[in-house]
Write an enzyme that holds these catalytic residues in place. Structure first.
Site, PDB file in Angstrom:
ATOM      1  N   ASP A 227       0.849  -1.185   0.000  1.00 29.27           N
ATOM      2  CA  ASP A 227       0.000   0.000   0.000  1.00 29.27           C
ATOM      3  C   ASP A 227       0.891   1.243   0.000  1.00 29.27           C
ATOM      4  OD1 ASP A 227      -1.731   2.219   1.235  1.00 29.27           O
ATOM      5  OD2 ASP A 227      -3.186   0.601   0.952  1.00 29.27           O
TER       6      ASP A 227
ATOM      7  N   ASN B  66     -13.172  -3.719   2.297  1.00 28.71           N
ATOM      8  CA  ASN B  66     -14.232  -2.717   2.398  1.00 28.71           C
ATOM      9  C   ASN B  66     -15.181  -2.892   1.215  1.00 28.71           C
ATOM     10  OD1 ASN B  66     -12.955  -1.364   4.640  1.00 28.71           O
ATOM     11  ND2 ASN B  66     -11.521  -0.513   3.181  1.00 28.71           N
TER      12      ASN B  66
ATOM     13  N   VAL C 130     -11.847   2.169  -3.923  1.00 28.77           N
ATOM     14  CA  VAL C 130     -11.461   1.770  -5.279  1.00 28.77           C
ATOM     15  C   VAL C 130     -12.435   0.686  -5.743  1.00 28.77           C
ATOM     16  CG1 VAL C 130      -9.630   0.780  -6.721  1.00 28.77           C
ATOM     17  CG2 VAL C 130      -9.031   2.303  -4.829  1.00 28.77           C
TER      18      VAL C 130
ATOM     19  N   HIS D 148     -10.392  -5.688  -3.315  1.00 26.80           N
ATOM     20  CA  HIS D 148      -9.046  -5.756  -2.752  1.00 26.80           C
ATOM     21  C   HIS D 148      -9.147  -6.115  -1.271  1.00 26.80           C
ATOM     22  CE1 HIS D 148     -10.406  -1.575  -2.463  1.00 26.80           C
ATOM     23  NE2 HIS D 148      -9.594  -1.400  -1.434  1.00 26.80           N
TER      24      HIS D 148
END
Length: 127
Positions: free
Chosen positions: A39, A97, A106, A110
């Site tokens: 990240d 999320n 996004v 993920h």
């Protein structure tokens, strides 16, 4: 800004661009089903993202539409990354999320892998 996880897949999202090599990333792992990278704004000592190579907006989209082979490959990749990072013991956290309330930013599925130090409680209780 959180996204609507029910919208169609957007081929111009940042993770699609990373998969196509249009945006650089620090690769941690790659196989036929998944790509993992560090990240760029880590929230823990270890903060790695794992994304499927398929066009899936969210966990809901992935679990409903991906093949058994894609699901198995992605879940195994998440475990492989955690093991490679040495996180199985003392432990780590996975986070995906989904949608606005989940604060998904996004529109590509993920999973965040957090570790490297004690992470504290999962959520702060709202009163």
């Amino acid at each position: 800004m959180p996204i609507d996880a029910t919208k169609p897949y957007d081929d111009e999202n940042i993770f699609a661009k990373i998969l196509r090599g249009e945006i650089p990333s620090t690769k941690v792992y790659e196989d036929d089903w998944a790509y993992a990278f560090e990240d760029i704004n880590p929230q823990a000592e270890i903060h790695t993202l794992v994304i499927p190579k398929g066009r899936y907006v969210s966990w809901d989209d992935f679990s409903a539409k991906a093949s058994d082979e894609e699901i198995g490959g992605f879940v195994r990749a998440v475990g492989e990354v955690a093991r490679a990072k040495g996180l199985v013991e003392p432990g780590y956290r996975l986070l995906a999320n989904i949608g606005g309330h989940g604060h998904q930013e996004v529109p590509h599925l993920h999973v965040h892998i957090f570790g490297g130090h004690p992470l504290g409680p999962m959520l702060v209780k709202r009163t």
